[in-house]
Scaffold this motif. Structure first.
Motif, short mmCIF file in Angstrom:
data_model
loop_
_atom_site.label_atom_id
_atom_site.label_comp_id
_atom_site.label_asym_id
_atom_site.label_seq_id
_atom_site.Cartn_x
_atom_site.Cartn_y
_atom_site.Cartn_z
N LYS A 1 -47.07 -37.27 50.20
CA LYS A 1 -45.82 -36.99 49.49
C LYS A 1 -45.92 -37.35 48.00
O LYS A 1 -46.30 -38.44 47.65
N THR B 1 -37.11 -29.13 54.85
CA THR B 1 -36.84 -30.57 54.68
C THR B 1 -37.42 -31.05 53.36
O THR B 1 -38.40 -30.48 52.87
N SER C 1 -36.95 -33.20 49.31
CA SER C 1 -36.10 -33.33 48.12
C SER C 1 -35.83 -31.99 47.45
O SER C 1 -34.78 -31.80 46.84
N THR C 2 -36.74 -31.04 47.54
CA THR C 2 -36.52 -29.73 46.92
C THR C 2 -35.52 -28.93 47.75
O THR C 2 -34.60 -28.30 47.21
N ASP D 1 -45.86 -29.68 50.17
CA ASP D 1 -46.57 -30.74 49.46
C ASP D 1 -47.66 -30.17 48.57
O ASP D 1 -47.93 -30.71 47.50
N LYS E 1 -48.04 -29.17 54.45
CA LYS E 1 -46.70 -29.73 54.64
C LYS E 1 -46.77 -30.94 55.58
O LYS E 1 -47.78 -31.21 56.17
N GLU F 1 -40.46 -27.55 61.05
CA GLU F 1 -40.57 -26.60 59.93
C GLU F 1 -41.43 -25.39 60.33
O GLU F 1 -41.11 -24.25 59.99
N LYS G 1 -46.96 -29.03 42.54
CA LYS G 1 -47.45 -28.83 43.91
C LYS G 1 -48.57 -27.79 43.99
O LYS G 1 -49.16 -27.61 45.04
O1 LIG Z 1 -42.38 -33.03 56.02
C1 LIG Z 1 -41.87 -32.70 54.97
C2 LIG Z 1 -41.90 -31.35 54.45
O2 LIG Z 1 -43.04 -30.61 54.76
C3 LIG Z 1 -41.47 -31.16 52.99
O3 LIG Z 1 -41.13 -29.82 52.87
C4 LIG Z 1 -42.52 -31.51 51.97
O4 LIG Z 1 -42.92 -32.85 52.13
C5 LIG Z 1 -42.02 -31.30 50.52
O5 LIG Z 1 -41.00 -32.18 50.23
P1 LIG Z 1 -40.46 -32.43 48.75
O6 LIG Z 1 -39.68 -31.19 48.38
O7 LIG Z 1 -39.59 -33.65 48.85
O8 LIG Z 1 -41.64 -32.64 47.88
#
Ligand SMILES: O=C[C@H](O)[C@H](O)[C@H](O)COP(=O)(O)O
Length: 234
Positions: A4, A33, A35-36, A92, A102, A111, A129
Motif C-alpha cells: 500500500k 475499495t 482511498s481512491t 496498487d 491489488k 474486488e 501507481k
Molecule cells: O485491497 C485493496 C485494494 O486493492 C485497493 O483498491 C488498492 O489497495 C488501492 O487503494 P488506494 O486507492 O487506497 O491506493
C-alpha cells in the motif's frame, strides 16, 4: 510488508471525478475499495442526489459498505444480481499493459469477483501507481489452516511469502472473509506479461489459496490523475 502506497491525494480526486461521468440512471455499480474509491463514493453520492439517479451499488469491503451507507448510496448484495454495468476500483500498481496489482488493503478477493461480474471495469489511480512492470510482493489470500502448506508451495515456486501483520491488532491481518494474507515476492519473477500470467495460474493451483492480487487483462480503462489533470489509458 504491505504494498500500500499513500499516493497523491489531488491525483486521486481527479481520477475519481473523471470516472464519475460514466454513471447513468438505472446502473448497477460495483464499488472497489481504498482511498481512491472513497473519493469516487463521495462524488457518486452527490451525483445520485443532484441528478436524482436510480443507482444500486455492490460493495467490495466493509470499508466501502460503511462509506456507502454513510453517503446514502443504495446497496445490494453480490447475489442480488448476476452482472454489473460498471465497476470502479483503485489499484496498487498499473503496468504498461494495464495489468493491475491489488490487495494492499486485503480486499482483492471480493474486488476480483466484482471485476468479473462487470461489463466495464474502470480503474482510478493517481499517477504514482504507474509502473513499467509489476514486481512488488503479490498479496495472496489464504485459508488460515492452509498457511503452512501454502507457504511451502509458494517457496517451491521461488516465492518468499510473509504473513501480513495487523497494525492495530495483535497478530495477522484477517480479511473481510476471515482469511490470512501472505505477501509473496518472487525474486526471479520474469517481467514479461506471459510469465505474469503463468505465475498467476501456478499460484492459483495451490490448495488453500483463495485469490491473489494479480488482475491480468481485466481493466478496460484506467483514469490516471496527477496534480494538473486526468488522462485515460485503454
Ligand atoms: O485491497 C485493496 C485494494 O486493492 C485497493 O483498491 C488498492 O489497495 C488501492 O487503494 P488506494 O486507492 O487506497 O491506493
Amino acid at each position: 510488508m504491505s504494498i500500500k502506497k499513500n499516493g497523491d491525494e489531488l491525483g486521486k480526486k481527479k481520477a475519481a471525478k473523471s470516472a464519475i461521468s460514466q454513471i447513468e440512471d438505472g446502473m448497477k455499480v460495483g464499488l472497489g475499495t481504498g482511498s481512491t474509491v472513497a473519493e469516487f463514493v463521495k462524488l457518486l453520492s452527490k451525483e445520485i442526489k443532484s441528478r436524482n439517479l436510480d443507482i444500486r451499488a455492490v460493495c467490495t469491503s466493509y470499508q466501502t459498505k460503511n462509506l456507502a451507507i454513510d453517503n446514502e448510496i443504495p446497496i445490494i448484495s453480490y447475489n442480488e444480481t448476476k452482472s454489473l454495468d460498471i465497476g470502479v476500483d483503485g489499484a496498487d500498481l498499473v503496468d504498461e499493459n494495464l495489468n493491475l496489482l491489488k490487495g494492499g488493503g486485503a480486499a482483492h478477493l471480493r474486488e476480483k469477483i466484482m471485476a468479473k461480474m462487470t461489463k466495464k471495469y474502470s480503474i482510478i489511480v493517481d499517477e504514482t501507481k504507474l509502473c513499467e512492470k509489476i514486481n512488488e510482493p503479490i498479496p495472496i489470500e489464504v485459508i488460515p489452516s492452509a498457511k503452512n502448506l501454502v507457504e511451502k508451495n509458494l517457496e517451491e515456486l521461488g516465492g518468499k511469502p510473509i504473513l501480513r501483520e495487523a497494525e492495530k491488532k495483535d497478530g495477522p491481518v484477517i480479511t473481510d472473509n476471515g482469511n490470512f494474507v501472505l505477501d509473496c515476492s518472487f525474486e526471479n519473477l520474469e517481467k514479461d506479461k506471459r510469465d505474469l500470467e503463468q505465475l498467476a495460474k501456478k499460484i492459483k493451483e495451490t490448495t488453500g489459496i483463495v485469490e491473489h492480487g494479480l488482475f491480468i487483462d481485466l481493466a478496460d480503462e484506467v483514469h490516471i490523475g496527477n496534480k494538473e489533470k486526468c488522462y485515460i489509458k485503454k
